[in-house]
Scaffold this motif. Structure first.
Motif, PDB file in Angstrom:
ATOM      1  N   MET A 102       0.831  -1.205   0.000  1.00 29.82           N
ATOM      2  CA  MET A 102       0.000   0.000   0.000  1.00 29.82           C
ATOM      3  C   MET A 102       0.866   1.256   0.000  1.00 29.82           C
ATOM      4  N   VAL A 103       1.899   1.275   0.831  1.00 33.36           N
ATOM      5  CA  VAL A 103       2.780   2.447   0.928  1.00 33.36           C
ATOM      6  C   VAL A 103       3.469   2.707  -0.407  1.00 33.36           C
ATOM      7  N   VAL A 104       4.026   1.667  -0.999  1.00 30.00           N
ATOM      8  CA  VAL A 104       4.784   1.821  -2.248  1.00 30.00           C
ATOM      9  C   VAL A 104       3.865   2.221  -3.403  1.00 30.00           C
ATOM     10  N   VAL A 105       2.745   1.521  -3.561  1.00 30.43           N
ATOM     11  CA  VAL A 105       1.862   1.794  -4.701  1.00 30.43           C
ATOM     12  C   VAL A 105       1.167   3.157  -4.537  1.00 30.43           C
ATOM     13  N   THR A 106       0.834   3.546  -3.329  1.00 32.79           N
ATOM     14  CA  THR A 106       0.238   4.866  -3.117  1.00 32.79           C
ATOM     15  C   THR A 106       1.227   5.961  -3.501  1.00 32.79           C
ATOM     16  N   LEU A 157      -3.586  10.999   1.214  1.00 32.65           N
ATOM     17  CA  LEU A 157      -3.763   9.672   0.623  1.00 32.65           C
ATOM     18  C   LEU A 157      -3.436   8.587   1.634  1.00 32.65           C
ATOM     19  N   TYR A 158      -2.304   8.732   2.335  1.00 34.31           N
ATOM     20  CA  TYR A 158      -1.931   7.729   3.338  1.00 34.31           C
ATOM     21  C   TYR A 158      -2.945   7.661   4.478  1.00 34.31           C
ATOM     22  N   ALA A 159      -3.485   8.794   4.867  1.00 36.45           N
ATOM     23  CA  ALA A 159      -4.505   8.797   5.931  1.00 36.45           C
ATOM     24  C   ALA A 159      -5.746   8.030   5.489  1.00 36.45           C
ATOM     25  N   PHE A 160      -6.172   8.235   4.247  1.00 32.45           N
ATOM     26  CA  PHE A 160      -7.353   7.523   3.763  1.00 32.45           C
ATOM     27  C   PHE A 160      -7.067   6.044   3.505  1.00 32.45           C
ATOM     28  N   VAL A 161      -5.844   5.724   3.115  1.00 35.50           N
ATOM     29  CA  VAL A 161      -5.455   4.307   2.992  1.00 35.50           C
ATOM     30  C   VAL A 161      -5.539   3.649   4.369  1.00 35.50           C
ATOM     31  N   ALA A 162      -5.019   4.330   5.384  1.00 36.22           N
ATOM     32  CA  ALA A 162      -5.075   3.790   6.748  1.00 36.22           C
ATOM     33  C   ALA A 162      -6.520   3.614   7.198  1.00 36.22           C
ATOM     34  N   LEU A 163      -7.375   4.552   6.850  1.00 37.59           N
ATOM     35  CA  LEU A 163      -8.791   4.428   7.192  1.00 37.59           C
ATOM     36  C   LEU A 163      -9.404   3.200   6.529  1.00 37.59           C
ATOM     37  N   GLY A 164      -9.103   2.994   5.257  1.00 38.12           N
ATOM     38  CA  GLY A 164      -9.632   1.834   4.541  1.00 38.12           C
ATOM     39  C   GLY A 164      -9.108   0.518   5.079  1.00 38.12           C
ATOM     40  N   ALA A 165      -7.906   0.532   5.617  1.00 37.46           N
ATOM     41  CA  ALA A 165      -7.280  -0.690   6.119  1.00 37.46           C
ATOM     42  C   ALA A 165      -7.595  -0.968   7.585  1.00 37.46           C
TER      43      ALA A 165
END
Length: 176
Positions: A102-106, A157-165
């Protein structure tokens, strides 16, 4: 096994949770009797597919002018679910692998968005999309990119990725 509602460790043979009173399901009992074996290789493939779907949605929504917050949530969800679907189980190892992807692709998707923005600015001068990506390092080094906007967008973006995960990871830890 753990209670599906509160996460309390239940002794073998329990029919209800002693803390919250939630009934033990037949699925939980079956999972204890016949544990699912994790397939890490297929899990990585599933997580990669999910991350690429999330990355494509980040770029796609950016192209039509939307803040990619929903794409971040999709990234977190799709990557972890991809691992779980193909790997048959989401373990701590699967979570770590998925988070790294997730970190790399984001980050890569955010860079693609910037490359496309650069292309849109320089195409009137005959620049190609490849040219735009080639000059990104120079633009970063010579303050041609607004670092504040770059890191703000990436942070969101990372905050919303964390929310989704978050909820998927929380539920996976309850099962471990």
């Amino acid at each position: 096994m753990n209670c599906e509602h509160c996460g309390t460790m239940l002794p073998d043979g329990s029919t209800v949770c002693s803390v919250c009173g939630t009934a033990v399901t037949a699925e939980q009992i079956e999972a204890v009797r016949n544990p699912v074996m994790e397939n890490v290789g297929l899990g990585i493939l599933g997580a990669l597919i999910g991350a690429l779907i999330g990355g494509a949605s980040i770029v796609g929504l950016n192209l039509i002018g939307y803040v990619a917050s929903i794409s971040g949530v999709l990234m977190g969800f799709a990557t972890l679910k991809g691992y779980e679907l193909l790997g048959k189980k989401l373990s701590k190892k699967g979570i770590v692998i998925s988070v790294l992807l997730m970190v790399v692709v984001t980050f890569a998707a955010n860079m693609v968005c910037i490359g496309i923005e650069v292309y849109n600015e320089f195409k009137v001068y005959g620049a190609t999309l490849a040219d735009s990506f080639a000059i990104l390092p120079e633009l970063f080094m010579n303050d041609g990119i607004d670092f504040g906007a770059f890191f703000t967008n990436l942070g969101m973006l990372y905050a919303f990725v964390a929310l989704g995960a978050f909820f998927i990871i929380r539920d996976a830890f309850k099962k471990v």
